[in-house]
Scaffold this motif. Structure first.
Motif, PDB file in Angstrom:
ATOM      1  N   SER A  38      10.943 -20.688 -39.244  1.00 43.35           N
ATOM      2  CA  SER A  38      10.112 -20.955 -40.413  1.00 43.35           C
ATOM      3  C   SER A  38       8.990 -19.928 -40.511  1.00 43.35           C
ATOM      4  CB  SER A  38       9.510 -22.360 -40.318  1.00 43.35           C
ATOM      5  OG  SER A  38       8.609 -22.436 -39.226  1.00 43.35           O
ATOM      6  N   GLU A  39       8.268 -19.974 -41.617  1.00 43.73           N
ATOM      7  CA  GLU A  39       7.148 -19.049 -41.809  1.00 43.73           C
ATOM      8  C   GLU A  39       6.095 -19.233 -40.715  1.00 43.73           C
ATOM      9  OE1 GLU A  39       3.780 -17.941 -45.211  1.00 43.73           O
ATOM     10  OE2 GLU A  39       5.031 -19.748 -45.396  1.00 43.73           O
ATOM     11  N   THR A  40       5.785 -20.485 -40.425  1.00 44.88           N
ATOM     12  CA  THR A  40       4.777 -20.762 -39.402  1.00 44.88           C
ATOM     13  C   THR A  40       5.237 -20.281 -38.030  1.00 44.88           C
ATOM     14  OG1 THR A  40       3.992 -22.697 -40.630  1.00 44.88           O
ATOM     15  CG2 THR A  40       3.424 -22.561 -38.284  1.00 44.88           C
ATOM     16  N   GLN A  41       6.499 -20.477 -37.712  1.00 44.83           N
ATOM     17  CA  GLN A  41       7.020 -20.049 -36.413  1.00 44.83           C
ATOM     18  C   GLN A  41       6.983 -18.523 -36.273  1.00 44.83           C
ATOM     19  OE1 GLN A  41      10.824 -22.102 -36.752  1.00 44.83           O
ATOM     20  NE2 GLN A  41      10.235 -23.534 -35.108  1.00 44.83           N
ATOM     21  N   LEU A  42       7.348 -17.823 -37.340  1.00 50.11           N
ATOM     22  CA  LEU A  42       7.299 -16.362 -37.301  1.00 50.11           C
ATOM     23  C   LEU A  42       5.871 -15.872 -37.089  1.00 50.11           C
ATOM     24  CD1 LEU A  42       9.800 -15.343 -40.138  1.00 50.11           C
ATOM     25  CD2 LEU A  42      10.004 -14.822 -37.695  1.00 50.11           C
ATOM     26  N   TYR A  43       4.940 -16.506 -37.777  1.00 49.68           N
ATOM     27  CA  TYR A  43       3.551 -16.082 -37.649  1.00 49.68           C
ATOM     28  C   TYR A  43       3.020 -16.362 -36.234  1.00 49.68           C
ATOM     29  CZ  TYR A  43      -1.373 -15.437 -38.712  1.00 49.68           C
ATOM     30  OH  TYR A  43      -2.677 -14.998 -38.702  1.00 49.68           O
ATOM     31  N   GLN A  44       3.386 -17.529 -35.696  1.00 48.75           N
ATOM     32  CA  GLN A  44       2.944 -17.859 -34.344  1.00 48.75           C
ATOM     33  C   GLN A  44       3.542 -16.907 -33.314  1.00 48.75           C
ATOM     34  OE1 GLN A  44       4.036 -22.004 -34.011  1.00 48.75           O
ATOM     35  NE2 GLN A  44       2.123 -22.728 -34.959  1.00 48.75           N
ATOM     36  N   ARG A  45       4.819 -16.548 -33.513  1.00 49.22           N
ATOM     37  CA  ARG A  45       5.453 -15.591 -32.603  1.00 49.22           C
ATOM     38  C   ARG A  45       4.758 -14.226 -32.672  1.00 49.22           C
ATOM     39  NH1 ARG A  45      11.029 -16.042 -31.067  1.00 49.22           N
ATOM     40  NH2 ARG A  45      11.300 -13.878 -31.756  1.00 49.22           N
ATOM     41  N   ALA A  46       4.387 -13.826 -33.871  1.00 44.16           N
ATOM     42  CA  ALA A  46       3.685 -12.547 -34.037  1.00 44.16           C
ATOM     43  C   ALA A  46       2.326 -12.580 -33.347  1.00 44.16           C
ATOM     44  CB  ALA A  46       3.530 -12.218 -35.518  1.00 44.16           C
ATOM     45  N   LEU A  68       6.283  -9.676 -37.862  1.00 39.99           N
ATOM     46  CA  LEU A  68       5.470  -9.576 -39.085  1.00 39.99           C
ATOM     47  C   LEU A  68       6.293  -9.035 -40.246  1.00 39.99           C
ATOM     48  CD1 LEU A  68       2.171  -8.199 -37.524  1.00 39.99           C
ATOM     49  CD2 LEU A  68       2.499 -10.456 -38.553  1.00 39.99           C
ATOM     50  N   LYS A  69       7.157  -8.070 -39.971  1.00 39.06           N
ATOM     51  CA  LYS A  69       8.028  -7.550 -41.029  1.00 39.06           C
ATOM     52  C   LYS A  69       9.004  -8.620 -41.506  1.00 39.06           C
ATOM     53  CE  LYS A  69       7.925  -2.648 -39.769  1.00 39.06           C
ATOM     54  NZ  LYS A  69       8.716  -1.494 -39.263  1.00 39.06           N
ATOM     55  N   ALA A  70       9.544  -9.388 -40.549  1.00 38.43           N
ATOM     56  CA  ALA A  70      10.455 -10.468 -40.923  1.00 38.43           C
ATOM     57  C   ALA A  70       9.736 -11.523 -41.748  1.00 38.43           C
ATOM     58  CB  ALA A  70      11.061 -11.088 -39.663  1.00 38.43           C
ATOM     59  N   LEU A  71       8.521 -11.859 -41.356  1.00 35.92           N
ATOM     60  CA  LEU A  71       7.730 -12.839 -42.096  1.00 35.92           C
ATOM     61  C   LEU A  71       7.468 -12.368 -43.518  1.00 35.92           C
ATOM     62  CD1 LEU A  71       5.893 -15.311 -42.383  1.00 35.92           C
ATOM     63  CD2 LEU A  71       4.093 -13.993 -41.262  1.00 35.92           C
ATOM     64  N   GLU A  72       7.108 -11.107 -43.662  1.00 44.20           N
ATOM     65  CA  GLU A  72       6.787 -10.589 -44.989  1.00 44.20           C
ATOM     66  C   GLU A  72       8.016 -10.526 -45.892  1.00 44.20           C
ATOM     67  OE1 GLU A  72       4.818  -6.602 -47.035  1.00 44.20           O
ATOM     68  OE2 GLU A  72       5.236  -6.665 -44.880  1.00 44.20           O
ATOM     69  N   SER A  73       9.160 -10.133 -45.310  1.00 44.00           N
ATOM     70  CA  SER A  73      10.369 -10.006 -46.129  1.00 44.00           C
ATOM     71  C   SER A  73      10.978 -11.361 -46.496  1.00 44.00           C
ATOM     72  CB  SER A  73      11.403  -9.151 -45.385  1.00 44.00           C
ATOM     73  OG  SER A  73      11.791  -9.778 -44.170  1.00 44.00           O
ATOM     74  N   ARG A  74      10.887 -12.342 -45.585  1.00 47.99           N
ATOM     75  CA  ARG A  74      11.506 -13.649 -45.839  1.00 47.99           C
ATOM     76  C   ARG A  74      10.609 -14.574 -46.649  1.00 47.99           C
ATOM     77  NH1 ARG A  74      13.893 -14.928 -39.738  1.00 47.99           N
ATOM     78  NH2 ARG A  74      15.028 -12.945 -39.474  1.00 47.99           N
ATOM     79  N   TYR A  75       9.313 -14.410 -46.502  1.00 42.93           N
ATOM     80  CA  TYR A  75       8.371 -15.291 -47.219  1.00 42.93           C
ATOM     81  C   TYR A  75       7.297 -14.438 -47.912  1.00 42.93           C
ATOM     82  CZ  TYR A  75      10.550 -18.548 -43.942  1.00 42.93           C
ATOM     83  OH  TYR A  75      11.459 -19.274 -43.211  1.00 42.93           O
ATOM     84  N   PRO A  76       7.717 -13.631 -48.914  1.00 40.74           N
ATOM     85  CA  PRO A  76       6.772 -12.699 -49.555  1.00 40.74           C
ATOM     86  C   PRO A  76       5.630 -13.386 -50.293  1.00 40.74           C
ATOM     87  CG  PRO A  76       8.833 -12.809 -50.789  1.00 40.74           C
ATOM     88  CD  PRO A  76       9.056 -13.567 -49.522  1.00 40.74           C
ATOM     89  N   PHE A  77       5.805 -14.659 -50.649  1.00 44.02           N
ATOM     90  CA  PHE A  77       4.753 -15.374 -51.374  1.00 44.02           C
ATOM     91  C   PHE A  77       4.219 -16.566 -50.565  1.00 44.02           C
ATOM     92  CE2 PHE A  77       7.734 -13.588 -54.516  1.00 44.02           C
ATOM     93  CZ  PHE A  77       6.889 -12.690 -55.118  1.00 44.02           C
ATOM     94  N   GLY A  78       4.475 -16.530 -49.269  1.00 44.83           N
ATOM     95  CA  GLY A  78       4.011 -17.608 -48.407  1.00 44.83           C
ATOM     96  C   GLY A  78       2.524 -17.527 -48.123  1.00 44.83           C
ATOM     97  N   ARG A  79       2.022 -18.520 -47.438  1.00 46.35           N
ATOM     98  CA  ARG A  79       0.583 -18.571 -47.180  1.00 46.35           C
ATOM     99  C   ARG A  79       0.143 -17.554 -46.136  1.00 46.35           C
ATOM    100  NH1 ARG A  79      -0.748 -23.625 -43.224  1.00 46.35           N
ATOM    101  NH2 ARG A  79       1.168 -23.625 -41.968  1.00 46.35           N
ATOM    102  N   PHE A  80       1.083 -17.016 -45.343  1.00 44.49           N
ATOM    103  CA  PHE A  80       0.733 -16.024 -44.340  1.00 44.49           C
ATOM    104  C   PHE A  80       1.090 -14.595 -44.777  1.00 44.49           C
ATOM    105  CE2 PHE A  80       1.614 -19.839 -41.654  1.00 44.49           C
ATOM    106  CZ  PHE A  80       0.312 -20.032 -41.213  1.00 44.49           C
ATOM    107  N   ALA A  81       1.566 -14.421 -46.004  1.00 44.16           N
ATOM    108  CA  ALA A  81       2.070 -13.107 -46.429  1.00 44.16           C
ATOM    109  C   ALA A  81       0.971 -12.042 -46.395  1.00 44.16           C
ATOM    110  CB  ALA A  81       2.675 -13.202 -47.824  1.00 44.16           C
ATOM    111  N   ASP A  82      -0.186 -12.339 -47.008  1.00 41.39           N
ATOM    112  CA  ASP A  82      -1.278 -11.356 -47.032  1.00 41.39           C
ATOM    113  C   ASP A  82      -1.764 -11.032 -45.627  1.00 41.39           C
ATOM    114  OD1 ASP A  82      -0.956 -11.618 -49.715  1.00 41.39           O
ATOM    115  OD2 ASP A  82      -2.904 -12.552 -50.117  1.00 41.39           O
ATOM    116  N   GLN A  83      -1.926 -12.083 -44.817  1.00 39.89           N
ATOM    117  CA  GLN A  83      -2.412 -11.867 -43.461  1.00 39.89           C
ATOM    118  C   GLN A  83      -1.406 -11.075 -42.638  1.00 39.89           C
ATOM    119  OE1 GLN A  83      -5.397 -12.555 -42.561  1.00 39.89           O
ATOM    120  NE2 GLN A  83      -5.216 -11.942 -40.413  1.00 39.89           N
ATOM    121  N   ALA A  84      -0.116 -11.310 -42.870  1.00 38.69           N
ATOM    122  CA  ALA A  84       0.918 -10.571 -42.138  1.00 38.69           C
ATOM    123  C   ALA A  84       0.860  -9.083 -42.484  1.00 38.69           C
ATOM    124  CB  ALA A  84       2.297 -11.140 -42.462  1.00 38.69           C
ATOM    125  N   GLN A  85       0.640  -8.761 -43.747  1.00 34.37           N
ATOM    126  CA  GLN A  85       0.534  -7.360 -44.150  1.00 34.37           C
ATOM    127  C   GLN A  85      -0.679  -6.697 -43.492  1.00 34.37           C
ATOM    128  OE1 GLN A  85       0.465  -7.149 -48.417  1.00 34.37           O
ATOM    129  NE2 GLN A  85       2.372  -8.296 -48.642  1.00 34.37           N
TER     130      GLN A  85
END
Length: 334
Positions: free
Chosen positions: A30-38, A54-71
């Motif tokens: 999930s988005e949260t799991q990817l962010y936590q792993r990062a 972070l790249k996987a998070l951005e590509s899979r959830y481009p409009f998610g709540r962690f998208a800006d922070q991941a970039q």
């Protein structure tokens, strides 16, 4: 010695094999799991793994709540992973997509920092490279990027550190121009040398290289027979920079030999080949001060950067008494 060579070859092969192995990211995360792993990877210093997540998070959830922070964190991960080009590209993309983001100044800062460290790569850690003699392209880029940060966001928490680095970069660029001026002097291009010295004097007023610029002007004007200009430049040099290496007991001593006094071999090769051993040139004021200026620029970074430059400095090995094999293997087998 043969065992060491075998170990070196084995290490290089294993490193190449490890670097070619790609990390597989579970598609069901999930988005949260990817962010936590990062975040875990960043905390552990596994920046390549953090970048992949972070790249996987951005590509899979481009409009998610962690998208800006991941970039934003992708810039940092690339910077820490010694990938300045990728860090600058990620910073440019974030600035373009989020010009009004509350943390966009952080992207500007990391972009400048990536250019700042670009020339101080792997070889610079182990070899005594003179930064004032290297191509200043990255230094100019870094200066311009820090200048954008300080002009757009003068109250940013990163502005004070950026200003300190700009002072160092300005002095580095001025010292580089002095080296170019002496290159012209050595090859008899006195007009070009005088122009380069005047450029330093006019454009780097607060730099320690100004005195060297005046000395270059004095020497070039003397060679050209422009005695009035040489005398004016010399008086200015004596008045403002009495300790300049070109002055000995108040008298001006040229650093470069007159072209007409050189051997035929030196003249034919434009000074590239000297028939007689030449006395080492005196160290310029700029070259003398540039190390101190770099140290002055190494201020504590913001907490989220983990004092990166200080860590790199601490990791540098003591160069005294190292063997040729130690240099060749970058200290792997010390």
């Amino acid at each position: 010695m043969q065992v060491k060579h075998l170990l070196l070859i084995t290490t290089l092969v294993l490193t190449a094999a490890c670097s070619s192995k790609k990390t597989e990211i579970d598609e069901n995360l999930s988005e949260t799991q990817l962010y936590q792993r990062a975040q875990t990877a960043l905390d552990n210093g596994s920046y390549s793994l953090a970048t992949d997540n972070l790249k996987a998070l951005e590509s899979r959830y481009p409009f998610g709540r962690f998208a800006d922070q991941a970039q934003l964190e992708l810039i940092y991960a690339n910077y820490k992973n010694s990938e300045p080009a990728a860090a600058r590209a990620a910073a440019d993309r974030f600035i373009r997509l989020h010009p009004q983001h509350p943390n966009v100044d952080y992207a500007y800062y990391l972009r400048g920092l990536a250019s700042f460290d670009q020339d101080r790569g792997l070889l610079a850690r182990f070899l005594p490279l003179d930064m004032t003699k290297r191509d200043p392209g990255a230094a100019r880029d870094s200066y311009n990027e820090f200048a954008q940060l300080t002009s757009r966001y003068p109250n940013s928490r990163y502005a004070p550190d950026a200003k300190q680095r700009m002072i160092y970069l300005r002095n580095l660029l001025a010292a580089y121009d002095i080296h170019v001026a002496h290159y012209y002097l050595k090859r008899g291009a006195y007009v070009a040398a005088a122009n380069r010295g005047r450029y330093v004097v006019e454009n780097f007023q607060e730099s320690p290289a100004v005195g060297d610029g005046l000395a270059v002007m004095v020497e070039a004007y003397q060679r050209l027979g422009l005695n009035d200009l040489a005398a004016t430049s010399l008086e200015t040099l004596k008045l403002n920079y009495p300790d300049n290496p070109s002055l000995e007991d108040g008298e001006f001593v040229p650093r470069e030999e007159d072209v007409s006094q050189r051997s035929w071999l030196a003249r034919a090769t434009l000074g590239l080949i000297e028939s007689d051993a030449q006395e080492p040139p005196k160290q310029s004021q700029a070259a003398r001060d540039i190390i101190r200026q770099y140290q002055d620029a190494q201020q504590d970074l913001p907490p989220e950067l983990d004092n990166v430059l200080e860590e790199q400095k601490a990791e540098q090995p003591d160069e005294g008494g190292r063997s040729w094999f130690s240099y060749l293997t970058f200290g792997l087998f010390d």
